[in-house]
Scaffold this active site. Structure first.
Site, PDB file in Angstrom:
ATOM      1  N   TRP A   1     -22.441   6.787  10.132  1.00  8.33           N
ATOM      2  CA  TRP A   1     -22.061   6.287  11.453  1.00  8.33           C
ATOM      3  C   TRP A   1     -22.925   6.895  12.546  1.00  8.33           C
ATOM      4  CZ3 TRP A   1     -20.333   2.245  13.526  1.00  8.33           C
ATOM      5  CH2 TRP A   1     -19.794   2.240  14.817  1.00  8.33           C
TER       6      TRP A   1
ATOM      7  N   TYR B   1     -18.148  10.830  20.871  1.00  8.12           N
ATOM      8  CA  TYR B   1     -17.505   9.682  20.235  1.00  8.12           C
ATOM      9  C   TYR B   1     -16.147  10.080  19.664  1.00  8.12           C
ATOM     10  CZ  TYR B   1     -16.601   6.114  16.690  1.00  8.12           C
ATOM     11  OH  TYR B   1     -16.006   5.152  15.917  1.00  8.12           O
TER      12      TYR B   1
ATOM     13  N   GLU C   1     -19.959  -1.859  12.987  1.00  7.75           N
ATOM     14  CA  GLU C   1     -19.388  -1.431  11.703  1.00  7.75           C
ATOM     15  C   GLU C   1     -20.097  -2.149  10.549  1.00  7.75           C
ATOM     16  OE1 GLU C   1     -17.455   0.970  11.137  1.00  7.75           O
ATOM     17  OE2 GLU C   1     -16.301   1.361  12.959  1.00  7.75           O
TER      18      GLU C   1
END
Length: 200
Positions: A59, A29, A51
């Site tokens: 995350w 990522y 988000e």
């Protein structure tokens, strides 16, 4: 020259921003997505939705469940998600492959409905609404993680613009996280290999 204190050298020999752990998906990522320009209403709808689900969580928790989210939310196709009803909400609340939070699930469905109705009527759609808030590139790259803001005037403005059209579960911090992940800003710090690489 030794790397900056907030840069980590992984076992593959690459120096990365210090927030990246040893998880292979996190590395991918960081290397391939974070800070890379992302366009398209569907792609930005997915990123904004994730988000929102990330709020209060790490995350990496969301990344590990991203495929589950994509399956549960029909690939984040706005028209399909906009058609979800109460049965779908209950289905999603029982789905262990995602983060099960009623308020966030209902907000995602409401935002999809907004996207295919009100926002779709605006030239450029969600893509234009988001990208018109991109700040001018920094003159210097952040030297350390402490230099990265949680919010900026542009993220405050973006959150305000989204809320003005009815978008749910978005604030200035979430908006700035979107700016980082969708490439409106490039927050790879000095010493990170991506900071020295040509932008995709």
């Amino acid at each position: 020259m030794s790397p900056a204190p907030d840069v980590r050298i992984a076992d593959d020999g690459l120096a990365r921003c210090g927030w990246v752990g040893d998880d292979a998906e996190y590395r991918r990522y960081h290397d391939e997505e974070w800070g890379v320009a992302l366009h398209g209403d569907r792609a930005l709808f997915e990123k904004l939705s994730l988000e929102a689900f990330q709020s209060g969580l790490s995350w990496i928790t969301i990344l590990r469940r991203r495929e589950g989210f994509r399956h549960a939310f029909a690939g984040f196709d706005p028209e399909t998600v906009a058609g979800f009803g109460e049965d779908d909400v209950e289905r999603l609340l029982a789905d262990e492959s995602i983060v099960r939070n009623r308020a966030k699930i209902e907000a995602t469905i409401a935002n999809a409905r907004l996207l295919v109705t009100r926002i779709a009527l605006h030239p450029g759609g969600l893509d234009e609404l988001v990208w018109q808030h991109a700040p001018a590139p920094r003159s210097t790259r952040p030297a350390q993680l402490a230099d990265l803001p949680a919010t900026t005037p542009e993220s405050v403005a973006l959150a305000r613009a989204l809320k003005a059209v009815g978008w749910r579960f978005v604030g200035s911090t979430t908006a700035y996280a979107l700016m980082q992940s969708a490439g409106l800003v490039d927050d790879h710090i000095v010493g990170c290999w991506r900071a020295a690489a040509p932008r995709p």
